[in-house]
Design an enzyme around this catalytic site. Sequence first.
Site, PDB file in Angstrom:
ATOM      1  N   THR A 181       0.821  -1.204   0.000  1.00 32.80           N
ATOM      2  CA  THR A 181       0.000   0.000   0.000  1.00 32.80           C
ATOM      3  C   THR A 181       0.856   1.256   0.000  1.00 32.80           C
ATOM      4  OG1 THR A 181      -0.145  -0.097   2.408  1.00 32.80           O
ATOM      5  CG2 THR A 181      -1.921  -1.137   1.159  1.00 32.80           C
ATOM      6  N   PHE A 182       0.308   2.321  -0.607  1.00 26.49           N
ATOM      7  CA  PHE A 182       0.944   3.642  -0.667  1.00 26.49           C
ATOM      8  C   PHE A 182       2.319   3.583  -1.333  1.00 26.49           C
ATOM      9  CE2 PHE A 182      -1.724   3.679   3.250  1.00 26.49           C
ATOM     10  CZ  PHE A 182      -2.732   4.499   2.749  1.00 26.49           C
ATOM     11  N   ARG A 183       2.505   2.604  -2.220  1.00 29.30           N
ATOM     12  CA  ARG A 183       3.757   2.432  -2.966  1.00 29.30           C
ATOM     13  C   ARG A 183       4.971   2.167  -2.067  1.00 29.30           C
ATOM     14  NH1 ARG A 183       2.821   3.349  -8.247  1.00 29.30           N
ATOM     15  NH2 ARG A 183       0.988   4.605  -8.789  1.00 29.30           N
ATOM     16  N   LEU A 184       4.720   1.690  -0.873  1.00 28.97           N
ATOM     17  CA  LEU A 184       5.809   1.307   0.034  1.00 28.97           C
ATOM     18  C   LEU A 184       6.080  -0.188  -0.159  1.00 28.97           C
ATOM     19  CD1 LEU A 184       4.716   3.343   3.186  1.00 28.97           C
ATOM     20  CD2 LEU A 184       6.388   3.962   1.433  1.00 28.97           C
TER      21      LEU A 184
END
Length: 206
Positions: A181-184
Amino acid sequence: MSENELTTSDFTERNEPFDIFADWLKEAEASEINDPNAVALATVDENGLPNVRMVLLKGFDLNGFVFYTNFESQKGREILGQKKAAMCFHWKSLRRQVRLRGDVEIVTDREADEYYKTRARGSRIGAWASKQSRPLESRFALEKSVAEYTARYAIGDIPRPPHWSGFRIKPVSIEFWKDQTFRLHDRVEFRRETPDGDWSKVRMYP
């Protein structure tokens, strides 16, 4: 916690990249609609200009990743010239990616012969009929070539063309990527100095 989250946590802790790849490919075979063994193959020509195209992985083990092609094709010539290549697997349904790169060797004649015999008869004819990556004057010319080789090998075995065989990429780097999620995202790279060396593992910023 979902099954994918459990798998993701597991892969970042494991220390053998070929085992991780085997597990991921097995899961891709159950989830991907078409060709879970499809992979982008990158090569470079004599001028240093890169090329990339999709091929099918036909085998892998601790020695490396194997695919087959016409050695007179563009990718064949580039690999024979540079002896290096890279691959990128992307399994969209699993939101996973694997990148690898390394030196390239030619598979043994025995390996190539054994795989060639498993191909459909039409595909074996095609290996003779197609002058891969070279200009084609018309579709009819290709169909004529197929007809000629079909007649030549109408009965009995179809031998493997001398210009058709396999390459094995012996990776010095294998990177596993898993969407979060959230490009993490999770990224873990395995590295070694030589194709026969020991792996070290580095966790990378996404």
